[in-house]
Design a protein around this motif. Structure first.
Motif, mmCIF file in Angstrom:
data_model
loop_
_atom_site.group_PDB
_atom_site.id
_atom_site.type_symbol
_atom_site.label_atom_id
_atom_site.label_comp_id
_atom_site.label_asym_id
_atom_site.label_seq_id
_atom_site.Cartn_x
_atom_site.Cartn_y
_atom_site.Cartn_z
ATOM 1 N N ASP A 68 -23.179 138.210 -7.701
ATOM 2 C CA ASP A 68 -22.820 137.079 -8.218
ATOM 3 C C ASP A 68 -22.162 137.066 -9.361
ATOM 4 O OD1 ASP A 68 -23.092 134.335 -9.254
ATOM 5 O OD2 ASP A 68 -24.757 133.943 -8.167
ATOM 6 N N TRP A 69 -20.918 136.726 -9.434
ATOM 7 C CA TRP A 69 -19.926 136.943 -10.397
ATOM 8 C C TRP A 69 -20.161 135.869 -11.533
ATOM 9 C CZ3 TRP A 69 -16.871 140.791 -10.495
ATOM 10 C CH2 TRP A 69 -16.593 141.551 -9.538
ATOM 11 N N SER A 70 -20.744 134.643 -11.087
ATOM 12 C CA SER A 70 -21.238 133.781 -12.243
ATOM 13 C C SER A 70 -22.350 133.931 -12.896
ATOM 14 C CB SER A 70 -21.327 132.110 -11.408
ATOM 15 O OG SER A 70 -22.290 132.405 -10.631
ATOM 16 N N LYS A 71 -23.316 134.540 -12.267
ATOM 17 C CA LYS A 71 -24.496 135.017 -13.009
ATOM 18 C C LYS A 71 -24.559 136.463 -13.348
ATOM 19 C CE LYS A 71 -27.249 131.573 -10.497
ATOM 20 N NZ LYS A 71 -28.350 131.324 -9.528
ATOM 21 N N ARG A 72 -23.571 137.396 -13.023
ATOM 22 C CA ARG A 72 -23.427 138.704 -13.392
ATOM 23 C C ARG A 72 -24.736 139.343 -13.095
ATOM 24 N NH1 ARG A 72 -22.585 140.913 -18.190
ATOM 25 N NH2 ARG A 72 -21.601 142.605 -17.049
ATOM 26 N N ASN A 73 -25.059 139.143 -11.870
ATOM 27 C CA ASN A 73 -26.352 140.142 -11.340
ATOM 28 C C ASN A 73 -26.143 140.047 -9.705
ATOM 29 O OD1 ASN A 73 -27.271 137.625 -10.172
ATOM 30 N ND2 ASN A 73 -28.921 137.317 -11.939
ATOM 31 N N TYR A 74 -27.051 140.918 -9.007
ATOM 32 C CA TYR A 74 -26.983 141.180 -7.637
ATOM 33 C C TYR A 74 -28.141 139.934 -7.295
ATOM 34 C CZ TYR A 74 -24.343 145.375 -8.106
ATOM 35 O OH TYR A 74 -23.397 146.095 -8.187
ATOM 36 N N ASP A 75 -27.464 139.110 -6.097
ATOM 37 C CA ASP A 75 -28.512 138.180 -5.842
ATOM 38 C C ASP A 75 -29.151 138.498 -4.377
ATOM 39 O OD1 ASP A 75 -29.666 135.667 -4.696
ATOM 40 O OD2 ASP A 75 -28.272 134.538 -5.330
ATOM 41 N N VAL A 76 -30.395 139.051 -4.479
ATOM 42 C CA VAL A 76 -30.686 139.487 -3.177
ATOM 43 C C VAL A 76 -31.062 138.503 -1.949
ATOM 44 C CG1 VAL A 76 -31.803 141.768 -4.233
ATOM 45 C CG2 VAL A 76 -33.210 139.508 -4.029
ATOM 46 N N SER A 77 -31.187 137.287 -2.666
ATOM 47 C CA SER A 77 -31.512 135.975 -1.592
ATOM 48 C C SER A 77 -30.431 135.659 -0.814
ATOM 49 C CB SER A 77 -31.907 134.899 -2.377
ATOM 50 O OG SER A 77 -30.784 134.315 -3.182
ATOM 51 N N LEU A 78 -29.101 136.137 -1.221
ATOM 52 C CA LEU A 78 -27.713 135.901 -0.253
ATOM 53 C C LEU A 78 -27.909 136.489 0.989
ATOM 54 C CD1 LEU A 78 -25.095 135.704 -3.241
ATOM 55 C CD2 LEU A 78 -25.841 133.869 -1.940
ATOM 56 N N PRO A 79 -27.302 135.913 1.974
ATOM 57 C CA PRO A 79 -27.078 137.059 3.025
ATOM 58 C C PRO A 79 -26.143 138.088 3.078
ATOM 59 C CG PRO A 79 -26.980 134.465 3.568
ATOM 60 C CD PRO A 79 -26.778 134.841 2.172
ATOM 61 N N HIS A 80 -26.750 139.077 3.696
ATOM 62 C CA HIS A 80 -25.988 140.449 3.536
ATOM 63 C C HIS A 80 -26.042 141.331 4.662
ATOM 64 C CE1 HIS A 80 -29.306 141.581 1.168
ATOM 65 N NE2 HIS A 80 -29.374 142.819 1.524
ATOM 66 N N ASN A 81 -25.305 142.278 5.018
ATOM 67 C CA ASN A 81 -25.443 143.579 5.703
ATOM 68 C C ASN A 81 -25.422 144.561 4.979
ATOM 69 O OD1 ASN A 81 -25.359 142.079 8.043
ATOM 70 N ND2 ASN A 81 -23.120 142.099 8.176
ATOM 71 N N LYS A 82 -26.296 145.963 5.421
ATOM 72 C CA LYS A 82 -26.155 146.896 4.591
ATOM 73 C C LYS A 82 -24.747 147.530 4.649
ATOM 74 C CE LYS A 82 -27.445 150.276 8.264
ATOM 75 N NZ LYS A 82 -28.390 151.412 8.464
#
Length: 363
Positions: free
Chosen positions: A205-219
């Motif tokens: 998450d570029w706005s918060k400068r962290n990884y957002d594990v709640s966002l949908p993603h593939n490995k």
């Protein structure tokens, strides 16, 4: 991450002076044409003098005594040359780590697969999720803004003028774009050129400068994860294996640059960032733990891989310029291979662009 809190102070730093030294400048727009070029040698910011730029490919070809401060490291079972700076522990340079065939494969993946949802790109916030952008570009399709059917139906029933209507976008044939709608449409080819980043695996998450594990993603794709694990070996603590969990793909146009920054959002800095270069050559700056330290400039070519672990993770680094038109011999192998595959769009793209895939272990 990408800029100083005090812009005026940043202009006075050694890192900023190096960026200006190598930066590619554009001349004034004359008769509708604007193309990047260097200022003349000797002019501040011209980028004309490249004599101080370290060229690891030339050092590898010379196979002689290395310049002061540079060493070559032997890594048992690794099978590829590895260069290091004695005063930059944790930094490893792997020249020509990827074959031409491997480079072509990852270029195609970067344009075709990596921008696919649920991966997010810099275009997602504006246009929403877009599938098959590269296919649309090859087919000369147009992205048009359309009203969602359910919203249109509610508006017709309620007749509420002046309220914001929710829109989405879809690709259509150019012949389907009606006259007067040009302002609400964008060519798919232009959108590919506007790509600046895409995120794989855990989403950053570029706005918060962290990884957002709640966002949908593939490995991370297995093939990319396997490549990163193998290439990370020289920088890994003994007996440990790199675990790819996220990747950021950066797309550079002819005059793009990446300002000095530190990648500090991962939990364990002893694990490296595995950074893969594809396409046009660039200058990479590796500085110190503050912007006041003079950075070392080096060439990064297609197929090169850089590892940054431990202390190197604390150092400012950036890309002040890429080389395109006058340096096509640098990517002649790529051009030949892609031409043989009859992929004109990707060929045209990579002649004037650079792609960087950097893979990270987040936790």
């Amino acid at each position: 991450m990408y800029g100083a809190s005090d812009p005026a102070a940043a202009e006075r730093t050694a890192f900023r002076r190096a960026e200006k030294q190598y930066k590619l400048y554009k001349p004034p727009n004359i008769k509708g044409k604007s193309r990047p070029r260097n200022k003349p040698p000797g002019v501040e910011g011209g980028g004309g003098d490249l004599s101080a730029v370290v060229d690891f490919h030339a050092l590898l070809a010379a196979d002689g005594e290395l310049p002061a401060g540079i060493c070559r490291r032997d890594c048992a079972g690794f099978g590829r040359p590895v260069f290091c700076f004695l005063d930059r522990p944790g930094f490893y340079f792997l020249p020509g780590a990827l074959s031409t065939e491997e480079q072509c494969y990852w270029i195609r993946e970067s344009l075709k697969t990596f921008p696919q949802p649920p991966n997010r790109t810099n275009l997602t916030a504006v246009y929403g999720s877009m599938s098959d952008l590269l296919i649309a570009a090859k087919s000369q399709k147009i992205l048009v803004e359309v009203e969602k059917p359910d919203v249109q139906e509610r508006n017709e029933h309620s007749n509420c003028e002046g309220k914001t209507q929710s829109k989405n976008f879809k690709f259509v044939e150019a012949s389907e774009v009606h006259k007067g709608e040009e302002c609400r449409s964008t060519a798919a080819t232009a959108l590919v050129r506007k790509l600046r980043w895409s995120t794989l695996g855990l989403q950053f998450d570029w706005s918060k400068r962290n990884y957002d594990v709640s966002l949908p993603h593939n490995k991370i794709p297995d093939s990319l994860a396997s490549l990163a694990k193998n290439m990370a070996i020289p920088a890994m603590p003994s007996g440990e294996e790199f675990k790819p969990e996220a990747a950021i793909v950066n797309y550079y146009g002819p005059s793009d640059m990446l300002g000095g920054h530190v990648d500090d959002m991962e939990a364990d800095w002893t694990k490296p960032i595995v950074s893969i270069s594809l396409g046009c050559k660039c200058i990479f700056l590796l500085g110190g733990k503050t912007r006041d330290e003079v950075p070392t400039a080096m060439f990064l070519r297609s197929g090169d891989i850089v590892l940054m672990a431990g202390e190197a993770r604390e150092r400012f680094h950036g890309v002040p310029r890429i080389f395109t038109e006058s340096d096509q011999q640098e990517i002649s192998g790529l051009v030949s291979q892609i031409s043989g595959e009859d992929d004109c769009f990707i060929l045209d793209y990579i002649k004037n662009s650079r792609i960087n895939i950097n893979i990270r272990q987040v936790y």
